[in-house]
Design a protein around this motif. Sequence first.
Motif, short mmCIF file in Angstrom:
data_model
loop_
_atom_site.label_atom_id
_atom_site.label_comp_id
_atom_site.label_asym_id
_atom_site.label_seq_id
_atom_site.Cartn_x
_atom_site.Cartn_y
_atom_site.Cartn_z
N ILE A 222 -11.42 36.27 -21.58
CA ILE A 222 -11.36 34.92 -20.74
C ILE A 222 -10.34 35.24 -19.56
O ILE A 222 -10.68 34.73 -18.43
N LYS A 223 -9.45 36.13 -19.61
CA LYS A 223 -9.16 36.47 -18.42
C LYS A 223 -9.43 37.42 -17.35
O LYS A 223 -9.30 37.13 -16.26
N SER A 224 -10.90 37.57 -17.98
CA SER A 224 -11.26 38.83 -17.09
C SER A 224 -12.55 37.73 -16.41
O SER A 224 -12.04 37.79 -14.68
N LEU A 225 -13.04 36.67 -16.78
CA LEU A 225 -13.94 35.91 -15.99
C LEU A 225 -12.64 34.61 -14.92
O LEU A 225 -13.33 35.00 -13.87
N GLN A 226 -11.79 34.73 -15.30
CA GLN A 226 -11.09 33.99 -15.06
C GLN A 226 -10.45 34.57 -13.23
O GLN A 226 -10.15 34.36 -12.77
N ALA A 227 -9.87 36.15 -13.78
CA ALA A 227 -9.99 36.72 -12.61
C ALA A 227 -10.66 37.01 -11.57
O ALA A 227 -10.59 36.90 -10.61
N THR A 228 -12.22 37.41 -12.20
CA THR A 228 -13.22 37.03 -11.18
C THR A 228 -13.88 36.45 -10.19
O THR A 228 -14.05 36.36 -9.12
N LYS A 229 -13.51 35.11 -11.12
CA LYS A 229 -13.77 33.53 -10.65
C LYS A 229 -12.73 33.49 -9.64
O LYS A 229 -12.81 33.04 -8.57
N SER A 230 -11.58 34.16 -9.23
CA SER A 230 -10.35 33.24 -8.47
C SER A 230 -10.26 34.17 -7.88
O SER A 230 -10.19 33.98 -6.36
N LYS A 231 -11.25 35.45 -7.39
CA LYS A 231 -11.28 36.13 -6.45
C LYS A 231 -12.63 35.95 -5.39
O LYS A 231 -12.40 36.24 -4.22
N GLY A 232 -12.98 35.36 -5.97
CA GLY A 232 -14.51 34.39 -5.21
C GLY A 232 -15.72 35.71 -4.91
O GLY A 232 -15.01 36.69 -5.81
N THR A 233 -16.21 35.27 -4.38
CA THR A 233 -17.51 36.06 -3.91
C THR A 233 -17.09 37.48 -3.28
O THR A 233 -16.54 37.40 -2.39
N GLN A 234 -17.60 38.10 -3.59
CA GLN A 234 -17.34 39.97 -1.83
C GLN A 234 -18.76 40.65 -1.56
O GLN A 234 -19.57 39.87 -2.83
N GLU A 235 -18.45 40.49 -0.79
CA GLU A 235 -19.85 41.67 0.13
C GLU A 235 -18.53 43.07 0.62
O GLU A 235 -17.77 43.19 1.03
N SER A 236 -19.63 43.59 0.25
CA SER A 236 -19.76 45.18 1.41
C SER A 236 -20.78 46.46 1.24
O SER A 236 -21.95 44.97 0.96
N GLU A 237 -20.98 47.21 2.38
CA GLU A 237 -22.20 47.34 2.73
C GLU A 237 -21.60 49.64 2.84
O GLU A 237 -20.66 49.27 3.09
N ASN A 238 -23.21 49.68 2.41
CA ASN A 238 -22.67 51.66 2.36
C ASN A 238 -24.33 51.16 3.15
O ASN A 238 -24.70 50.85 3.31
N LYS A 239 -24.09 52.81 3.31
CA LYS A 239 -25.77 53.89 4.08
C LYS A 239 -26.98 53.05 3.05
O LYS A 239 -28.41 53.90 3.60
N PHE A 240 -26.43 53.35 1.51
CA PHE A 240 -27.69 52.98 0.84
C PHE A 240 -27.97 51.39 0.80
O PHE A 240 -29.33 50.99 0.67
N PHE A 241 -27.43 50.20 0.21
CA PHE A 241 -27.61 48.76 0.38
C PHE A 241 -26.20 48.69 0.51
O PHE A 241 -25.15 48.92 0.91
N LYS A 242 -26.72 46.59 0.25
CA LYS A 242 -25.91 46.12 0.85
C LYS A 242 -24.87 45.29 -0.29
O LYS A 242 -25.91 45.33 -1.41
N VAL A 243 -24.28 45.71 -1.00
CA VAL A 243 -23.34 44.82 -2.45
C VAL A 243 -22.91 43.53 -2.07
O VAL A 243 -22.04 43.49 -1.71
N LYS A 244 -23.35 42.81 -3.03
CA LYS A 244 -22.90 41.01 -3.32
C LYS A 244 -21.69 41.18 -4.63
O LYS A 244 -23.47 41.12 -5.73
N GLU A 245 -20.98 40.75 -5.37
CA GLU A 245 -20.51 40.34 -6.54
C GLU A 245 -19.96 39.14 -6.27
O GLU A 245 -19.47 37.93 -5.70
N ASP A 246 -21.50 38.16 -6.73
CA ASP A 246 -21.74 37.04 -6.74
C ASP A 246 -19.97 36.55 -8.15
O ASP A 246 -21.04 36.16 -9.33
N ALA A 247 -19.38 35.63 -7.82
CA ALA A 247 -18.37 35.41 -8.71
C ALA A 247 -19.63 34.04 -9.25
O ALA A 247 -18.77 33.49 -10.87
#
Length: 308
Positions: A222-247
């Motif tokens: 529960i704590k792990s899920l709550q922590a992830t959701k509190s951060k919201g969706t995160q996006e980043s990019e590297n030379k291979f692909f775009k990363v989206k951590e969809d909360a």
Amino acid sequence: MSERKYFPINESSARTAHNMMSMRDYSEGSTTSAYRSEVDKAYELADKVAEKRPAEAERAYRLAERYAKKMAEYYNKDSSIGMMCPSVMISGAGNFPVKKKGKQIAAWIKNHEDYKQVEGILRKIEGIFYGKDVIKSSDENAIEKLQEKVDELIENQEQMKEVNKAIRLKDAEKGDELLRNMGYTDEQIKDLRTPDFCGRLGFPNYMLTNNNANIHRLEGRIKSLQATKSKGTQESENKFFKVKEDADAMRVQLFFEGKPEPEVRDVLKRNGFRWAPSVGAWQRQLTENAKYALKRVIKELEKLEDIQ
């Protein structure tokens, strides 16, 4: 529809409590009837959930059964409190135990507070029916489901402790009465008092230890899920692909410009990522392990790039 489960009501205690409070004759089975009427409300709501939101039917029926169990505890406790002290109309005013009556009233107030908490279970079933309970994650309401499971495990832990206390009482009859008030039948009480292959009575320590470990494990999730959701969706990019951590969807999603080469797809699959046509990405559930897997994917793709 699911079969409705009712828990035992101590009619003997209910009758005694009634006779200590009222001049009227007790109607046999009336407490059980009142209890079942309350429980039927929960199951009727669960039936509606099964019809409108079949995917949530199992959860709704599980809550209805929990409601039935807790409501039986409330009714049996109410009868037990009723036997603590008679009404002044029954006993007369002479030498009336005022202090004892005060303790009885305080116990009734506490039991009524517990009743309001039990009613909260009914509100949860209503929330499922009206769709007000949704908390998005990999499962649309995983956090609430996990919390409900934790609540159940905590209740089970406390009940197992109370059962063991009742069994250890020197006055076996008093212990059996306490067990009946918890909703156990005479047959179940007999089983609880029968030693297992190690000579243990009631619930052995390993059951309490395992149950407690499950509580801590689920609380961690529960704590792990709550922590992830509190951060919201995160996006980043590297030379291979775009990363989206969809909360919201609770997914790590990797977006490539085109179709990855076979060896790249092998790397993704080895690290638990699967192609999801609906979002056009390679994804897996958003967990700490998934984040480590993402780092491994990048390292392995860098090695492939060096080889080529």
